[in-house]
Design an enzyme around this catalytic site. Structure first.
Site, PDB file in Angstrom:
ATOM      1  N   SER A  92       6.900  50.878  44.203  1.00  4.36           N
ATOM      2  CA  SER A  92       7.766  49.857  44.794  1.00  4.36           C
ATOM      3  C   SER A  92       8.821  49.331  43.851  1.00  4.36           C
ATOM      4  O   SER A  92       9.623  48.493  44.216  1.00  4.36           O
ATOM      5  CB  SER A  92       6.923  48.666  45.279  1.00  4.36           C
ATOM      6  OG  SER A  92       6.071  49.051  46.332  1.00  4.36           O
ATOM      7  N   THR A  93       8.848  49.825  42.614  1.00  2.00           N
ATOM      8  CA  THR A  93       9.787  49.294  41.625  1.00  2.00           C
ATOM      9  C   THR A  93      10.667  50.392  41.080  1.00  2.00           C
ATOM     10  O   THR A  93      10.265  51.535  40.959  1.00  2.00           O
ATOM     11  CB  THR A  93       9.036  48.638  40.442  1.00  2.00           C
ATOM     12  OG1 THR A  93       8.122  49.597  39.893  1.00  2.00           O
ATOM     13  CG2 THR A  93       8.274  47.428  40.891  1.00  2.00           C
ATOM     14  N   ASP A 123      11.134  38.021  32.917  1.00  2.76           N
ATOM     15  CA  ASP A 123       9.823  37.394  32.801  1.00  2.76           C
ATOM     16  C   ASP A 123       9.963  35.875  32.892  1.00  2.76           C
ATOM     17  O   ASP A 123      10.613  35.255  32.061  1.00  2.76           O
ATOM     18  CB  ASP A 123       9.215  37.786  31.454  1.00  2.76           C
ATOM     19  CG  ASP A 123       7.821  37.236  31.254  1.00  2.76           C
ATOM     20  OD1 ASP A 123       7.352  36.466  32.111  1.00  2.76           O
ATOM     21  OD2 ASP A 123       7.210  37.585  30.238  1.00  2.76           O
ATOM     22  N   PHE A 124       9.342  35.265  33.908  1.00  5.94           N
ATOM     23  CA  PHE A 124       9.500  33.819  34.104  1.00  5.94           C
ATOM     24  C   PHE A 124       8.824  33.022  33.000  1.00  5.94           C
ATOM     25  O   PHE A 124       9.058  31.834  32.860  1.00  5.94           O
ATOM     26  CB  PHE A 124       8.952  33.400  35.477  1.00  5.94           C
ATOM     27  CG  PHE A 124       7.463  33.256  35.532  1.00  5.94           C
ATOM     28  CD1 PHE A 124       6.856  32.035  35.310  1.00  5.94           C
ATOM     29  CD2 PHE A 124       6.653  34.339  35.823  1.00  5.94           C
ATOM     30  CE1 PHE A 124       5.483  31.889  35.372  1.00  5.94           C
ATOM     31  CE2 PHE A 124       5.281  34.197  35.888  1.00  5.94           C
ATOM     32  CZ  PHE A 124       4.702  32.982  35.665  1.00  5.94           C
ATOM     33  N   GLN A 195      -2.525  48.291  46.019  1.00  2.00           N
ATOM     34  CA  GLN A 195      -2.666  47.077  45.210  1.00  2.00           C
ATOM     35  C   GLN A 195      -1.499  46.120  45.455  1.00  2.00           C
ATOM     36  O   GLN A 195      -1.547  44.979  45.019  1.00  2.00           O
ATOM     37  CB  GLN A 195      -2.688  47.451  43.726  1.00  2.00           C
ATOM     38  CG  GLN A 195      -3.907  48.249  43.294  1.00  2.00           C
ATOM     39  CD  GLN A 195      -3.760  48.717  41.853  1.00  2.00           C
ATOM     40  OE1 GLN A 195      -3.046  49.659  41.571  1.00  2.00           O
ATOM     41  NE2 GLN A 195      -4.428  48.041  40.949  1.00  2.00           N
ATOM     42  N   HIS A 215      -5.204  43.703  47.442  1.00  6.25           N
ATOM     43  CA  HIS A 215      -4.912  42.409  46.820  1.00  6.25           C
ATOM     44  C   HIS A 215      -4.186  41.472  47.776  1.00  6.25           C
ATOM     45  O   HIS A 215      -3.515  40.533  47.355  1.00  6.25           O
ATOM     46  CB  HIS A 215      -4.086  42.610  45.542  1.00  6.25           C
ATOM     47  CG  HIS A 215      -4.837  43.348  44.479  1.00  6.25           C
ATOM     48  ND1 HIS A 215      -4.218  44.045  43.472  1.00  6.25           N
ATOM     49  CD2 HIS A 215      -6.165  43.520  44.285  1.00  6.25           C
ATOM     50  CE1 HIS A 215      -5.126  44.602  42.696  1.00  6.25           C
ATOM     51  NE2 HIS A 215      -6.309  44.303  43.172  1.00  6.25           N
ATOM     52  N   CYS A 223      -3.339  28.668  56.611  1.00  6.97           N
ATOM     53  CA  CYS A 223      -3.700  27.325  56.177  1.00  6.97           C
ATOM     54  C   CYS A 223      -4.930  27.406  55.294  1.00  6.97           C
ATOM     55  O   CYS A 223      -5.883  28.126  55.593  1.00  6.97           O
ATOM     56  CB  CYS A 223      -3.974  26.461  57.408  1.00  6.97           C
ATOM     57  SG  CYS A 223      -4.622  24.820  57.028  1.00  6.97           S
ATOM     58  N   CYS A 249       0.677  23.163  57.164  1.00  4.27           N
ATOM     59  CA  CYS A 249       0.195  23.616  58.467  1.00  4.27           C
ATOM     60  C   CYS A 249       0.689  22.678  59.567  1.00  4.27           C
ATOM     61  O   CYS A 249       0.615  21.456  59.435  1.00  4.27           O
ATOM     62  CB  CYS A 249      -1.328  23.670  58.459  1.00  4.27           C
ATOM     63  SG  CYS A 249      -2.060  24.169  60.026  1.00  4.27           S
ATOM     64  N   CYS A 252      -2.805  20.849  60.982  1.00  4.28           N
ATOM     65  CA  CYS A 252      -3.621  19.907  60.206  1.00  4.28           C
ATOM     66  C   CYS A 252      -2.932  19.357  58.965  1.00  4.28           C
ATOM     67  O   CYS A 252      -3.495  18.544  58.241  1.00  4.28           O
ATOM     68  CB  CYS A 252      -4.944  20.563  59.816  1.00  4.28           C
ATOM     69  SG  CYS A 252      -4.787  21.832  58.532  1.00  4.28           S
ATOM     70  N   CYS A 350       7.827  58.547  40.676  1.00  2.00           N
ATOM     71  CA  CYS A 350       7.024  58.705  41.896  1.00  2.00           C
ATOM     72  C   CYS A 350       7.861  59.192  43.080  1.00  2.00           C
ATOM     73  O   CYS A 350       7.407  60.031  43.865  1.00  2.00           O
ATOM     74  CB  CYS A 350       6.332  57.390  42.249  1.00  2.00           C
ATOM     75  SG  CYS A 350       4.988  56.959  41.140  1.00  2.00           S
TER      76      CYS A 350
END
Length: 391
Positions: A92-93, A123-124, A195, A215, A223, A249, A252, A350
């Site tokens: 995906s990258t 990188d945060f 993943q 994952h 909620c 939500c 609630c 890939c």
């Protein structure tokens, strides 16, 4: 431990450096040393460690050649009916983002974070990042706390502040995703285990029933109130994130969290499909993953003993553990040495690997058609809820 076993171990240590893939000799089991055989069986039964040495003594001829051509011939033979695919962030990258991901220790934290770095964001956690200073205002105990469920329940604000800055504006499948869809169109895909949390498989048109998102996913949110658990689609969540508000939500008023798995949460219920899927697998294809995050990485050992396994990745991954070899188990992928009869590694990008795979299978035009005319990249503001299309 028997005398013969001790001598074998001593000889192996003297002749080579450690347990090289090319030179090591597996210890024979179940003939002279009943205790060792029973120990192996106990470990195998309890830990699902795969085959013992006794099961591999025949070295069956499964593939004509231990390369991509051998896998292609195996598929063309007509004996392949149930392919299982496994994928990580590598599908995906882009190359730039693989460099970013390479800075991290490969843990579940990276799998969660990759969807944001896929947008080309630094990188945060770096002090040079503007987001870093913004997050400092939340007084985080450590950066990874953002992804811990207990911290999130009490302090959801840091996560959503980061999400607004890093959330991708579009979700665009790669050729790898369309190759997976092509496998399904050909009637060969038993299940795809991923993943990744980006739901790009859904965007590419792979039916939800064919997916196990190990994952979790950003496709839906729920909620966090255990007595409510109201579900929301990605469009609803994205609108809240971009509006710079903590999603609440509508029933609630509790916080709503994306269905991606945070630290401290169990894996999704669908992960239990491993028990019925992997014994029926006749070809395992592994794409873009380092195979270090458990329990996902150990799935390669759940296929039948003679099931071929193909890795398409930038580098070898999931290599057999020498310690387990000494104990007589086959755990992990074995690309080198005389004992290998089923494992193949194609190393490179890939997407390029999937293009080549499709071409060798005679599916080049089919893949090209899916990419050009299949599902277009999904713009977040117009995302529909539910699985995307059918094959």
């Amino acid at each position: 431990m028997s005398k013969d076993l001790s001598l074998t171990t001593k000889d192996k240590t003297t002749k080579g450096k450690g347990c090289s893939n090319d030179n090591h000799q597996r210890l024979s089991a179940g003939v002279e040393d009943k205790e060792m055989d029973n120990l192996r069986k106990w470990f195998s039964d309890k830990l699902a460690l795969g085959l013992g040495n006794k099961d591999l003594m025949e070295k069956p001829k499964v593939l004509h050649t231990l390369d991509l051509d051998g896998i292609v011939d195996y598929i063309k033979s007509g004996n392949v009916k149930n392919i299982i695919t496994m994928a990580g962030a590598g599908i995906s990258t882009c190359n730039h983002n693989r460099v970013i991901l390479g800075k991290y220790k490969l843990t579940g934290f990276v799998i969660w974070l990759f969807i944001f770095t896929a947008a080309g964001i630094p990188d945060f956690r770096s002090p040079s990042s503007g987001l870093y200073s913004k997050l400092c205002g939340f007084d985080l105990p450590y950066p990874e706390a953002i992804f811990e469920i207990e911290y999130f329940r009490k302090h959801p604000e840091p996560f959503f502040a980061m999400a607004k800055e890093l959330y991708p504006k579009t979700f665009e499948p790669t050729p790898c995703h369309y190759f997976l869809r092509l496998l399904n169109k050909k009637g060969l895909l038993l299940r795809h285990y991923t993943q990744n949390v980006d739901a790009l498989e859904r965007v590419a048109g792979i039916p939800a029933e064919k997916l196990v998102e190990a994952h979790g996913t950003l496709h839906t949110s729920r909620c966090i109130n255990p007595e409510c658990r109201e579900e929301y689609d990605r469009k609803w969540m994205t609108e809240k994130i971009l509006a710079d508000v903590v999603p609440r939500c509508e029933k609630c008023k509790a916080v709503v969290k994306p269905d991606a798995v945070f630290f401290g949460e169990p894996l999704p219920e669908r992960f239990r499909l491993v028990e019925e899927d992997f014994p029926n697998c006749d070809l395992l294809i592994i794409l873009g993953t380092s195979l270090v995050v458990q329990p996902f990485a150990s799935l390669v050992d759940r296929v039948p003993p003679r099931c071929p396994r193909l890795l398409i990745n930038h580098e070898e991954a999931g290599n057999e553990d020498p310690v387990m070899v000494v104990l007589g188990f086959s755990c992990g992928l074995q690309f080198h040495g005389a004992d290998n009869f089923r494992d193949v590694a194609w190393l490179g990008d890939c997407d390029e690997g999937c293009y080549l795979f499709a071409e060798k299978l005679g599916w080049k035009d089919d893949l090209k058609s899916l990419i050009e005319n299949g599902c277009q990249s999904e713009a977040i503001p117009t995302v529909e809820s539910g699985a995307t299309g059918s094959t």
